[in-house]
Enzyme design. Structure first.
Site, PDB file in Angstrom:
ATOM      1  N   ASN A 265     116.288  28.060 202.503  1.00  0.00           N
ATOM      2  CA  ASN A 265     117.714  28.358 202.668  1.00  0.00           C
ATOM      3  C   ASN A 265     118.475  28.460 201.350  1.00  0.00           C
ATOM      4  OD1 ASN A 265     117.673  25.663 202.072  1.00  0.00           O
ATOM      5  ND2 ASN A 265     118.944  24.993 203.783  1.00  0.00           N
TER       6      ASN A 265
ATOM      7  N   ASN B 207     117.442  32.181 207.385  1.00  0.00           N
ATOM      8  CA  ASN B 207     118.206  31.493 206.338  1.00  0.00           C
ATOM      9  C   ASN B 207     117.860  31.963 204.931  1.00  0.00           C
ATOM     10  OD1 ASN B 207     119.767  29.948 208.073  1.00  0.00           O
ATOM     11  ND2 ASN B 207     118.211  28.355 208.224  1.00  0.00           N
TER      12      ASN B 207
ATOM     13  N   HIS C   1     106.284  30.424 208.098  1.00  0.00           N
ATOM     14  CA  HIS C   1     107.443  30.695 207.242  1.00  0.00           C
ATOM     15  C   HIS C   1     107.027  31.119 205.832  1.00  0.00           C
ATOM     16  CE1 HIS C   1     111.636  30.719 207.928  1.00  0.00           C
ATOM     17  NE2 HIS C   1     111.974  29.535 207.476  1.00  0.00           N
TER      18      HIS C   1
ATOM     19  N   TYR D 101     103.791  23.046 203.230  1.00  0.00           N
ATOM     20  CA  TYR D 101     104.237  24.290 203.862  1.00  0.00           C
ATOM     21  C   TYR D 101     103.280  25.462 203.637  1.00  0.00           C
ATOM     22  CZ  TYR D 101     108.637  21.747 204.152  1.00  0.00           C
ATOM     23  OH  TYR D 101     109.603  20.816 204.432  1.00  0.00           O
TER      24      TYR D 101
END
Length: 197
Positions: A77, A123, A21, A16
């Site tokens: 989240n 989230n 994000h 990631y």
């Protein structure tokens, strides 16, 4: 001397690292780099944490307020678990909590700094609100743009920034880190006037 908690939101792990994000992590990393501070993983906190100071001379420049930089080690989240624990551990009131996150409703590189508001379907923010029992913290919103065509928003934010944007991304991360410093040292109105686009 007061304590500030600045949390960059993102997902842990190399898969990631360069995704839209994870701009919150990138900005927290940039502030740590400026302060020559290293992240460690305190036991039970579910986050990587770097402690430094911040003054009008910049991050890492004493004397000044304590600044705790945070990258949750949970998935997005569940970010609030780390934020809630650390806010409690460092006894940081909600008006000294800054959450830095990606925002698809802003064009790439646009910044919006504000206090309070809803989670807008994000989230990470939803989790932070749940664990702090309020949404009345500061947000530094970093625009990553909306997906084009029929791409889903989730796929868009979990995709890496294209290599053609590398230089622009580095410059915008620097500017967002500047906005974080200004927010702590000069307050919300001055920061909005200087950085909100």
């Amino acid at each position: 001397m007061s304590t500030w908690l600045l949390v960059g939101l993102g997902n842990p792990g190399p898969d990631y690292e360069r995704t839209r994000h994870n701009v919150g992590f990138m900005i927290a990393d940039e502030l740590a780099r400026r302060a020559r501070a290293s992240f460690s993983a305190p036991r039970g906190m579910r986050a990587s944490v770097a402690e430094t100071v911040i003054s009008s001379a910049g991050v890492g420049s004493p004397p000044g307020d304590k600044l705790v930089l945070v990258k949750p080690r949970t998935f997005m989240n569940e970010s609030g678990q780390a934020v809630g624990k650390l806010a409690s551990f460092y006894k940081v009131p909600v008006d000294h909590v800054i959450i830095v996150h990606d925002e698809i409703d802003l064009e790439f590189g646009q910044l919006r700094i504000k206090r309070g508001g809803g989670d807008n379907g994000h989230n990470g923010l939803k989790s932070v609100r749940a664990h702090l029992h309020t949404g009345d913290f500061y947000r530094v919103r970093f625009g990553v743009g909306r997906p084009t065509g029929h791409h889903a928003a989730a796929d868009h934010v979990l995709a890496t920034f294209p290599s053609s944007m590398r230089e622009d991304l580095a410059a915008e991360v620097q500017r967002a880190a500047d906005a974080c410093e200004t927010l702590i040292c000069e307050g919300l109105t001055a920061t909005q006037n200087k950085f909100n686009s």
